[in-house]
Every structure is written in C-alpha cells, then in structure tokens.
Design an enzyme around this catalytic site. Structure first.
Site, PDB file in Angstrom:
ATOM      1  N   HIS A  17      30.895  35.908  38.668  1.00  0.00           N
ATOM      2  CA  HIS A  17      31.220  35.812  37.234  1.00  0.00           C
ATOM      3  C   HIS A  17      30.338  36.772  36.434  1.00  0.00           C
ATOM      4  CE1 HIS A  17      32.360  31.380  38.131  1.00  0.00           C
ATOM      5  NE2 HIS A  17      33.492  31.993  37.825  1.00  0.00           N
ATOM      6  N   LYS A  41      40.496  19.521  35.565  1.00  0.00           N
ATOM      7  CA  LYS A  41      39.624  19.657  36.732  1.00  0.00           C
ATOM      8  C   LYS A  41      38.425  18.734  36.584  1.00  0.00           C
ATOM      9  CE  LYS A  41      40.017  24.505  38.110  1.00  0.00           C
ATOM     10  NZ  LYS A  41      39.315  25.794  38.147  1.00  0.00           N
ATOM     11  N   ARG A  90      39.880  38.446  42.332  1.00  0.00           N
ATOM     12  CA  ARG A  90      39.227  38.639  43.627  1.00  0.00           C
ATOM     13  C   ARG A  90      40.214  39.082  44.705  1.00  0.00           C
ATOM     14  NH1 ARG A  90      36.713  32.856  43.345  1.00  0.00           N
ATOM     15  NH2 ARG A  90      38.834  32.729  42.625  1.00  0.00           N
ATOM     16  N   SER A 128      32.918  29.368  42.575  1.00  0.00           N
ATOM     17  CA  SER A 128      32.099  28.197  42.238  1.00  0.00           C
ATOM     18  C   SER A 128      32.284  27.117  43.297  1.00  0.00           C
ATOM     19  CB  SER A 128      32.507  27.640  40.873  1.00  0.00           C
ATOM     20  OG  SER A 128      32.305  28.597  39.873  1.00  0.00           O
TER      21      SER A 128
HETATM   22  O1  PNS Z   1      37.883  29.122  35.804  1.00  0.00           O
HETATM   23  P1  PNS Z   1      39.286  28.605  35.640  1.00  0.00           P
HETATM   24  O2  PNS Z   1      39.334  27.127  35.909  1.00  0.00           O
HETATM   25  O3  PNS Z   1      40.280  29.382  36.465  1.00  0.00           O
HETATM   26  O4  PNS Z   1      39.667  28.840  34.096  1.00  0.00           O
HETATM   27  C1  PNS Z   1      40.916  28.462  33.618  1.00  0.00           C
HETATM   28  C2  PNS Z   1      41.015  28.642  32.087  1.00  0.00           C
HETATM   29  C3  PNS Z   1      39.934  27.874  31.381  1.00  0.00           C
HETATM   30  C4  PNS Z   1      40.884  30.117  31.771  1.00  0.00           C
HETATM   31  C5  PNS Z   1      42.425  28.140  31.676  1.00  0.00           C
HETATM   32  O5  PNS Z   1      42.630  26.867  32.196  1.00  0.00           O
HETATM   33  C6  PNS Z   1      42.624  28.085  30.171  1.00  0.00           C
HETATM   34  O6  PNS Z   1      42.642  29.095  29.510  1.00  0.00           O
HETATM   35  N1  PNS Z   1      42.780  26.862  29.639  1.00  0.00           N
HETATM   36  C7  PNS Z   1      42.918  26.640  28.208  1.00  0.00           C
HETATM   37  C8  PNS Z   1      44.261  26.026  27.863  1.00  0.00           C
HETATM   38  C9  PNS Z   1      45.303  27.120  27.674  1.00  0.00           C
HETATM   39  O7  PNS Z   1      45.175  27.987  26.838  1.00  0.00           O
HETATM   40  N2  PNS Z   1      46.365  27.045  28.472  1.00  0.00           N
HETATM   41  C10 PNS Z   1      47.424  28.009  28.348  1.00  0.00           C
HETATM   42  C11 PNS Z   1      47.547  28.910  29.496  1.00  0.00           C
HETATM   43  S1  PNS Z   1      48.560  28.163  30.728  1.00  0.00           S
END
Ligand code: PNS
Length: 163
Positions: A17, A41, A90, A128
């Site tokens: 990250h 999650k 990745r 992670s």
């Molecule tokens: O590290 P991650 O878990 O892959 O991150 C995911 C994240 C936080 C980027 C994604 O879940 C997110 O943007 N959630 C916020 C809700 C949202 O905007 N959802 C619309 C897109 S489907």
C-alpha cells in the site's frame, strides 16, 4: 491543486500500500488515504487503529494525509475536492472487481477518474490478509509492514485475535 484519494480497508496497511501511496504522492499535489468505515468486511483493527497506523506509515510524506469515510467513495472524493481515485493492481485477479468499481464510480460521478498503478514486482504477493495470516501463526511480518505497524500487529495478536 490536484487531489487524489487512495481508498481501502487497510487492515493493516502494508509496504505494498505504502509503495502505491508514495508513487501517487509524486503524481498529485495531495493524497488522502481513506479508510472505509462500516464495511461489511470484518476487520481485525478498528477504523481508528487503521488510520493511526497509516499516519505512522506516511509520516515522512508531507503531501499525504489519512482519514476515514462512510458512504459512497465518490461522495467522499467530492467532499475532499479530489479528482482522482488511485488504486494499486497486483494481478489479473484484482482486475475484475476493480474494473467494476471504477465503472460504477464513473457512472455515479463522471468528474472523478480512477487511476490504476501496477504494483511493484516485489509486492505482487503481498496483501493485508497474508500479513494477518502470518501474524496469527506467530510469523515475523517485519519485511511486509512498517516497523510501527509490526509492533501493533504483535500487540493485537498477543491479545488472542483469531482472524
Ligand atoms: O481495500 P478494499 O477492501 O479493496 O477497499 C474497498 C473500497 C473501500 C475501496 C470500496 O469498498 C469502496 O469504495 N467502498 C465505499 C462504498 C462505495 O463507494 N461503493 C461503490 C462502489 S461499488
């Protein structure tokens, strides 16, 4: 001023990250690392702990800050004045999900672009979840996370977290 958001769960932040964040910080005037609150999650670290670990990790980057957000990412981007979402890729396996998210976000707010940075090869295997797995089995995570994060991981798993 060009502002980008680096969103994620960061449970916990890893060197992979940080590599993406450092590279984004060279491309934008300001980078906001944003931790999602209330994700479906189940996380090992609280939102506050994750933001604190990110702040430790980005301490030497003057144009990077960290915060948490709730709700839609594009709404948070707008609130922060960001014109871009930066994500690391990745492997091909990341692509389907990230591509769908990028298209969805574009559909909701076409003003915010999603930019993908390819991972540095040495971090291709890093996530992670593998760091948590290693920590859960008593492994040494020091090659994969900043020193301050490693200390917190050790302390957390000493408390008997099972995840
Ligand atoms: O590290 P991650 O878990 O892959 O991150 C995911 C994240 C936080 C980027 C994604 O879940 C997110 O943007 N959630 C916020 C809700 C949202 O905007 N959802 C619309 C897109 S489907």
């Amino acid at each position: 001023m060009r502002i980008a958001i680096c969103p994620g769960s960061f449970d916990p932040i890893t060197n992979g990250h940080l590599d993406i964040i450092r590279r984004a910080a060279k491309l934008f005037d300001h980078v906001e690392v944003a931790v999602l609150q209330n994700s479906s999650k189940k996380c090992v670290f609280s939102v506050e702990e994750r933001v604190e670990m990110i702040r430790d990790g980005i301490a030497e980057l003057p144009n990077v800050s960290a915060s948490s957000f709730d709700g839609l990412l594009v709404d948070y981007a707008k609130k922060k004045g960001a014109t871009a979402i930066v994500k690391g890729l990745r492997a091909v396996s990341d692509f389907d999900y990230e591509f769908q998210m990028a298209l969805f976000n574009k559909e909701i707010n076409a003003e915010v672009e999603t930019i993908f940075l390819t991972t540095s090869p040495e971090h291709m295997y890093l996530s992670s979840s593998v760091v948590r797995e290693m920590a859960a089995h008593g492994g040494d995570t020091s090659r994969f996370v900043p020193a301050c994060v490693k200390e917190r991981i050790v302390a957390k798993y000493r408390q008997g977290v099972t995840q």
